[in-house]
Structure formats: structure tokens, C-alpha cells
Design a protein around this motif. Structure first.
Motif, PDB file in Angstrom:
ATOM      1  N   PHE A 193       0.848  -1.190   0.000  1.00 16.08           N
ATOM      2  CA  PHE A 193       0.000   0.000   0.000  1.00 16.08           C
ATOM      3  C   PHE A 193       0.884   1.239   0.000  1.00 16.08           C
ATOM      4  CE2 PHE A 193      -2.417  -3.407   1.927  1.00 16.08           C
ATOM      5  CZ  PHE A 193      -3.568  -3.371   1.170  1.00 16.08           C
ATOM      6  N   VAL A 194       0.678   2.086  -0.997  1.00 22.17           N
ATOM      7  CA  VAL A 194       1.467   3.309  -1.146  1.00 22.17           C
ATOM      8  C   VAL A 194       0.495   4.469  -1.336  1.00 22.17           C
ATOM      9  CG1 VAL A 194       3.455   2.096  -2.141  1.00 22.17           C
ATOM     10  CG2 VAL A 194       1.674   2.965  -3.648  1.00 22.17           C
ATOM     11  N   PRO A 195       0.936   5.713  -1.142  1.00 24.99           N
ATOM     12  CA  PRO A 195       0.026   6.839  -1.366  1.00 24.99           C
ATOM     13  C   PRO A 195      -0.626   6.760  -2.748  1.00 24.99           C
ATOM     14  CG  PRO A 195       2.026   7.599  -0.339  1.00 24.99           C
ATOM     15  CD  PRO A 195       2.258   6.149  -0.692  1.00 24.99           C
ATOM     16  N   ALA A 196      -1.901   7.059  -2.806  1.00 20.89           N
ATOM     17  CA  ALA A 196      -2.671   6.937  -4.047  1.00 20.89           C
ATOM     18  C   ALA A 196      -2.213   7.946  -5.090  1.00 20.89           C
ATOM     19  CB  ALA A 196      -4.155   7.122  -3.763  1.00 20.89           C
ATOM     20  N   THR A 197      -1.907   7.443  -6.254  1.00 23.49           N
ATOM     21  CA  THR A 197      -1.595   8.282  -7.413  1.00 23.49           C
ATOM     22  C   THR A 197      -2.400   7.762  -8.591  1.00 23.49           C
ATOM     23  OG1 THR A 197       0.264   6.870  -8.071  1.00 23.49           O
ATOM     24  CG2 THR A 197       0.778   8.770  -6.662  1.00 23.49           C
ATOM     25  N   ASN A 198      -2.627   8.609  -9.565  1.00 27.30           N
ATOM     26  CA  ASN A 198      -3.367   8.180 -10.744  1.00 27.30           C
ATOM     27  C   ASN A 198      -2.387   7.801 -11.843  1.00 27.30           C
ATOM     28  OD1 ASN A 198      -5.221   7.640 -12.698  1.00 27.30           O
ATOM     29  ND2 ASN A 198      -5.579   9.764 -13.221  1.00 27.30           N
ATOM     30  N   ASP A 199      -2.218   6.504 -12.044  1.00 31.30           N
ATOM     31  CA  ASP A 199      -1.338   6.002 -13.095  1.00 31.30           C
ATOM     32  C   ASP A 199      -2.132   5.578 -14.324  1.00 31.30           C
ATOM     33  OD1 ASP A 199       0.848   6.309 -11.376  1.00 31.30           O
ATOM     34  OD2 ASP A 199       0.525   4.331 -10.512  1.00 31.30           O
ATOM     35  N   LEU A 200      -3.440   5.747 -14.270  1.00 29.76           N
ATOM     36  CA  LEU A 200      -4.322   5.319 -15.349  1.00 29.76           C
ATOM     37  C   LEU A 200      -4.498   6.457 -16.340  1.00 29.76           C
ATOM     38  CD1 LEU A 200      -6.129   2.949 -16.235  1.00 29.76           C
ATOM     39  CD2 LEU A 200      -7.952   3.965 -14.895  1.00 29.76           C
ATOM     40  N   GLU A 201      -4.239   6.178 -17.602  1.00 32.53           N
ATOM     41  CA  GLU A 201      -4.434   7.188 -18.642  1.00 32.53           C
ATOM     42  C   GLU A 201      -5.491   6.676 -19.614  1.00 32.53           C
ATOM     43  OE1 GLU A 201      -2.074   9.542 -22.185  1.00 32.53           O
ATOM     44  OE2 GLU A 201      -0.929   8.317 -20.805  1.00 32.53           O
ATOM     45  N   CYS A 202      -6.522   7.485 -19.799  1.00 30.63           N
ATOM     46  CA  CYS A 202      -7.625   7.093 -20.677  1.00 30.63           C
ATOM     47  C   CYS A 202      -7.780   8.114 -21.797  1.00 30.63           C
ATOM     48  CB  CYS A 202      -8.917   7.009 -19.880  1.00 30.63           C
ATOM     49  SG  CYS A 202      -8.842   5.848 -18.492  1.00 30.63           S
ATOM     50  N   VAL A 203      -8.093   7.620 -22.989  1.00 35.48           N
ATOM     51  CA  VAL A 203      -8.314   8.500 -24.136  1.00 35.48           C
ATOM     52  C   VAL A 203      -9.734   8.272 -24.652  1.00 35.48           C
ATOM     53  CG1 VAL A 203      -5.895   8.634 -24.828  1.00 35.48           C
ATOM     54  CG2 VAL A 203      -7.314   6.829 -25.761  1.00 35.48           C
ATOM     55  N   GLY A 204     -10.329   9.327 -25.152  1.00 35.16           N
ATOM     56  CA  GLY A 204     -11.694   9.234 -25.667  1.00 35.16           C
ATOM     57  C   GLY A 204     -11.753   8.480 -26.987  1.00 35.16           C
ATOM     58  N   TYR A 205     -12.914   7.884 -27.235  1.00 31.17           N
ATOM     59  CA  TYR A 205     -13.161   7.243 -28.520  1.00 31.17           C
ATOM     60  C   TYR A 205     -13.332   8.326 -29.582  1.00 31.17           C
ATOM     61  CZ  TYR A 205     -14.266   2.896 -26.022  1.00 31.17           C
ATOM     62  OH  TYR A 205     -14.213   1.782 -25.239  1.00 31.17           O
ATOM     63  N   GLU A 206     -12.920   8.045 -30.794  1.00 30.73           N
ATOM     64  CA  GLU A 206     -13.113   8.998 -31.886  1.00 30.73           C
ATOM     65  C   GLU A 206     -14.575   9.018 -32.289  1.00 30.73           C
ATOM     66  OE1 GLU A 206     -11.507   9.972 -36.395  1.00 30.73           O
ATOM     67  OE2 GLU A 206     -10.488   8.462 -35.200  1.00 30.73           O
ATOM     68  N   CYS A 207     -15.101  10.211 -32.526  1.00 26.49           N
ATOM     69  CA  CYS A 207     -16.489  10.353 -32.974  1.00 26.49           C
ATOM     70  C   CYS A 207     -16.588   9.988 -34.449  1.00 26.49           C
ATOM     71  CB  CYS A 207     -16.993  11.774 -32.737  1.00 26.49           C
ATOM     72  SG  CYS A 207     -17.850  11.902 -31.175  1.00 26.49           S
ATOM     73  N   LEU A 208     -17.446   9.020 -34.730  1.00 23.14           N
ATOM     74  CA  LEU A 208     -17.606   8.514 -36.095  1.00 23.14           C
ATOM     75  C   LEU A 208     -19.016   8.704 -36.636  1.00 23.14           C
ATOM     76  CD1 LEU A 208     -15.741   5.119 -35.574  1.00 23.14           C
ATOM     77  CD2 LEU A 208     -14.811   7.242 -36.532  1.00 23.14           C
ATOM     78  N   TYR A 209     -19.948   9.120 -35.774  1.00 24.54           N
ATOM     79  CA  TYR A 209     -21.354   9.180 -36.162  1.00 24.54           C
ATOM     80  C   TYR A 209     -21.909  10.598 -36.020  1.00 24.54           C
ATOM     81  CZ  TYR A 209     -20.397   4.296 -35.274  1.00 24.54           C
ATOM     82  OH  TYR A 209     -19.801   3.057 -35.261  1.00 24.54           O
ATOM     83  N   SER A 210     -22.953  10.864 -36.776  1.00 27.84           N
ATOM     84  CA  SER A 210     -23.646  12.165 -36.778  1.00 27.84           C
ATOM     85  C   SER A 210     -22.707  13.313 -37.136  1.00 27.84           C
ATOM     86  CB  SER A 210     -24.313  12.437 -35.424  1.00 27.84           C
ATOM     87  OG  SER A 210     -25.225  11.409 -35.112  1.00 27.84           O
TER      88      SER A 210
END
Length: 151
Positions: A75-92
Motif C-alpha cells: 500500500f502506497v500513497p494513491a496516485t493516478n497512473d491510469l491514462e484514458c483517451v476518448g473514442y473517436e467520434c464517427l457518427y452524426s
């Protein structure tokens, strides 16, 4: 513990920490990419534990990060190591005679502009419009009405 989403590193809309609220000492939760986003690397989730009595947790609302290594949890101090990218818009994708847009390649949460082009002007009551890429990969907005310029 407090709400992990109140910690700056976890307040990004691409990160879902909805399971990390209202926990008591010893309970665990996880973060993952929010709907409309995908991991940018092979890391898909992070585990956290409510450890309000632990050292170095005041900046993380009482949470510590739980990592498994060498057959035991650390257990270590909480850090955000998660990197998320948005889906490309393909509709409308906006399409109408007399308009142009910069919506190509936009991803979840990003915006683009739809406007009159060339020999066209806005119909009365209309102006350039902003579209937003939604979590369903569709652009959301209303195409402005345009009419040909008079000679």
C-alpha cells in the motif's frame, strides 16, 4: 474516507472512481476508464484501499493505492497512473450544403465548430454552432441553417 474524485489527480472526466466514495477503513475500490474512454496503455484498472489512519493520506482523502507484487499486497500513497483517451467520434458528422466544420478526428468530450462557408450566410437567428463528441461516438449539436448569398 472522503470521495476520491475530489482529489485533483482523479477529477478528470475520463477516469471513473464512482466506487471510491463513502468507504470505511479497510474497504477497497477501483478506478477505470469512464464510459466513452479506453485505456491508453495495458493498465486497465487501479485498486485503492480506505486507510484513513495511514501515513501520507491527507492529500488523497484517506486512500492508498493497493499493488500486488511478489505474492503480497503493498500500500502506497494513491496516485493516478491510469491514462484514458476518448473514442473517436464517427457518427452524426454534420453535413449540409453551405457549411464546413472542423469535427474530423474529435474524441469523447472534445468540441468542434460548424459554420457557414463560401457563398453562404446564416439564416436569420442562426450562427456558428458548437458540437460535442459524446460517449456514444456521436457528435451532438444542431447544424445552423444557411442560405446562399444574394448577388
Amino acid at each position: 474516507c472522503g470521495d476520491l474524485s475530489a482529489v485533483a489527480a482523479f477529477s478528470d472526466p475520463s477516469i471513473d472512481v464512482s466506487t471510491c466514495s463513502g468507504l470505511v477503513y479497510g474497504q477497497v475500490c477501483m478506478s477505470m476508464c469512464a464510459t466513452g474512454y479506453t485505456p491508453a496503455s495495458s493498465q486497465m484498472v487501479q485498486m485503492f484501499s480506505c486507510n484513513t489512519g495511514g501515513a501520507n493520506t491527507t492529500d488523497t482523502n484517506g486512500f492508498v493505492q493497493a499493488t500486488f507484487a511478489k505474492d503480497s499486497w503493498a500500500f502506497v500513497p494513491a496516485t493516478n497512473d491510469l491514462e484514458c483517451v476518448g473514442y473517436e467520434c464517427l457518427y452524426s458528422i454534420p453535413s449540409a450544403r453551405g457549411i464546413v466544420h472542423d469535427c474530423g478526428g474529435k474524441r469523447t468530450g472534445e468540441t468542434c465548430t460548424v459554420q457557414a462557408h463560401g457563398a453562404f450566410q446564416y439564416a436569420e437567428g442562426f450562427a456558428a454552432a458548437t458540437f460535442t463528441c459524446g460517449v456514444d461516438q456521436s457528435l451532438e449539436g444542431s447544424v445552423p441553417q444557411v442560405k446562399p448569398l444574394l448577388c
